[in-house]
Design a protein around this motif. Sequence first.
Motif, PDB file in Angstrom:
ATOM      1  N   GLY A  35       0.809  -1.206   0.000  1.00 27.34           N
ATOM      2  CA  GLY A  35       0.000   0.000   0.000  1.00 27.34           C
ATOM      3  C   GLY A  35       0.840   1.253   0.000  1.00 27.34           C
ATOM      4  O   GLY A  35       2.034   1.218   0.296  1.00 27.34           O
ATOM      5  N   GLU A  46      -2.126   9.367   5.834  1.00 24.26           N
ATOM      6  CA  GLU A  46      -3.389   9.156   5.131  1.00 24.26           C
ATOM      7  C   GLU A  46      -3.235   7.995   4.159  1.00 24.26           C
ATOM      8  O   GLU A  46      -2.251   7.936   3.402  1.00 24.26           O
ATOM      9  CB  GLU A  46      -3.752  10.426   4.360  1.00 24.26           C
ATOM     10  CG  GLU A  46      -4.964  10.328   3.470  1.00 24.26           C
ATOM     11  CD  GLU A  46      -5.131  11.538   2.574  1.00 24.26           C
ATOM     12  OE1 GLU A  46      -6.254  11.743   2.067  1.00 24.26           O
ATOM     13  OE2 GLU A  46      -4.158  12.274   2.361  1.00 24.26           O
ATOM     14  N   PHE A  47      -4.204   7.086   4.162  1.00 24.17           N
ATOM     15  CA  PHE A  47      -4.212   5.993   3.189  1.00 24.17           C
ATOM     16  C   PHE A  47      -4.420   6.559   1.798  1.00 24.17           C
ATOM     17  O   PHE A  47      -5.258   7.446   1.600  1.00 24.17           O
ATOM     18  CB  PHE A  47      -5.329   5.012   3.538  1.00 24.17           C
ATOM     19  CG  PHE A  47      -5.579   3.983   2.468  1.00 24.17           C
ATOM     20  CD1 PHE A  47      -6.659   4.117   1.604  1.00 24.17           C
ATOM     21  CD2 PHE A  47      -4.745   2.897   2.321  1.00 24.17           C
ATOM     22  CE1 PHE A  47      -6.903   3.193   0.613  1.00 24.17           C
ATOM     23  CE2 PHE A  47      -4.970   1.958   1.333  1.00 24.17           C
ATOM     24  CZ  PHE A  47      -6.055   2.101   0.476  1.00 24.17           C
ATOM     25  N   TYR A  59      -7.592  -0.824  -4.105  1.00 27.56           N
ATOM     26  CA  TYR A  59      -8.431   0.027  -3.279  1.00 27.56           C
ATOM     27  C   TYR A  59      -7.803   1.421  -3.242  1.00 27.56           C
ATOM     28  O   TYR A  59      -6.582   1.549  -3.224  1.00 27.56           O
ATOM     29  CB  TYR A  59      -8.539  -0.542  -1.866  1.00 27.56           C
ATOM     30  CG  TYR A  59      -9.171  -1.909  -1.856  1.00 27.56           C
ATOM     31  CD1 TYR A  59      -8.397  -3.044  -2.071  1.00 27.56           C
ATOM     32  CD2 TYR A  59     -10.548  -2.065  -1.692  1.00 27.56           C
ATOM     33  CE1 TYR A  59      -8.969  -4.305  -2.112  1.00 27.56           C
ATOM     34  CE2 TYR A  59     -11.121  -3.322  -1.724  1.00 27.56           C
ATOM     35  CZ  TYR A  59     -10.332  -4.435  -1.940  1.00 27.56           C
ATOM     36  OH  TYR A  59     -10.910  -5.664  -1.992  1.00 27.56           O
ATOM     37  N   TYR A  60      -8.674   2.423  -3.221  1.00 28.94           N
ATOM     38  CA  TYR A  60      -8.203   3.811  -3.277  1.00 28.94           C
ATOM     39  C   TYR A  60      -8.942   4.679  -2.265  1.00 28.94           C
ATOM     40  O   TYR A  60     -10.111   4.457  -1.962  1.00 28.94           O
ATOM     41  CB  TYR A  60      -8.446   4.404  -4.667  1.00 28.94           C
ATOM     42  CG  TYR A  60      -7.694   3.713  -5.765  1.00 28.94           C
ATOM     43  CD1 TYR A  60      -8.279   2.686  -6.499  1.00 28.94           C
ATOM     44  CD2 TYR A  60      -6.399   4.091  -6.079  1.00 28.94           C
ATOM     45  CE1 TYR A  60      -7.586   2.046  -7.511  1.00 28.94           C
ATOM     46  CE2 TYR A  60      -5.695   3.467  -7.094  1.00 28.94           C
ATOM     47  CZ  TYR A  60      -6.300   2.447  -7.801  1.00 28.94           C
ATOM     48  OH  TYR A  60      -5.601   1.827  -8.809  1.00 28.94           O
ATOM     49  N   ALA A  61      -8.242   5.698  -1.811  1.00 27.28           N
ATOM     50  CA  ALA A  61      -8.915   6.735  -1.040  1.00 27.28           C
ATOM     51  C   ALA A  61      -9.790   7.542  -1.997  1.00 27.28           C
ATOM     52  O   ALA A  61      -9.455   7.700  -3.180  1.00 27.28           O
ATOM     53  CB  ALA A  61      -7.877   7.647  -0.388  1.00 27.28           C
ATOM     54  N   TYR A 106      -6.419  -0.364   5.176  1.00 21.81           N
ATOM     55  CA  TYR A 106      -6.513   1.085   5.278  1.00 21.81           C
ATOM     56  C   TYR A 106      -5.744   1.656   6.460  1.00 21.81           C
ATOM     57  O   TYR A 106      -5.584   2.876   6.550  1.00 21.81           O
ATOM     58  CB  TYR A 106      -7.979   1.498   5.399  1.00 21.81           C
ATOM     59  CG  TYR A 106      -8.827   1.066   4.234  1.00 21.81           C
ATOM     60  CD1 TYR A 106      -9.699  -0.013   4.346  1.00 21.81           C
ATOM     61  CD2 TYR A 106      -8.762   1.739   3.020  1.00 21.81           C
ATOM     62  CE1 TYR A 106     -10.478  -0.411   3.272  1.00 21.81           C
ATOM     63  CE2 TYR A 106      -9.546   1.345   1.949  1.00 21.81           C
ATOM     64  CZ  TYR A 106     -10.401   0.276   2.087  1.00 21.81           C
ATOM     65  OH  TYR A 106     -11.165  -0.119   1.011  1.00 21.81           O
TER      66      TYR A 106
END
Length: 124
Positions: A35, A46-47, A59-61, A106
């Motif tokens: 990640g 922050e992810f 997966y995305y913010a 996350y």
Amino acid sequence: QVQLVESGGGLVQTGASLRLSCAASGRTSSLHAMGWFRQAPGKEHEFVAAIYWLSGATYYADSVKERFTISKDNAKNTVYLQMNSLKPEDSAVYYCGFKRAGPVIYAMGSYDYWGRGTQVSVSS
């Protein structure tokens, strides 16, 4: 032990693109996911994005969806973060994380190893 080395950061103007790379070495057979997180001055980590190594699920913010793309090269044990349409608020130190197991992607605490980070600065 696992070593992670990030590269590709720099200073760019608003709207430009950058591609970050993170190469993993050492005991990488346990790799489950990788990640990207970031930390801007005075802010919490922050992810940004994550990818599962076997399935390739990503997966995305919300703040980076449709602008950033995470991808991987299994043979090189390397994860990439293609960042397009960069904004000044994307300026931060970007860190790559290596995760050995578990479903939580996350939270920084769920990762086992970290790189030293690479600086991304976006001027307005």
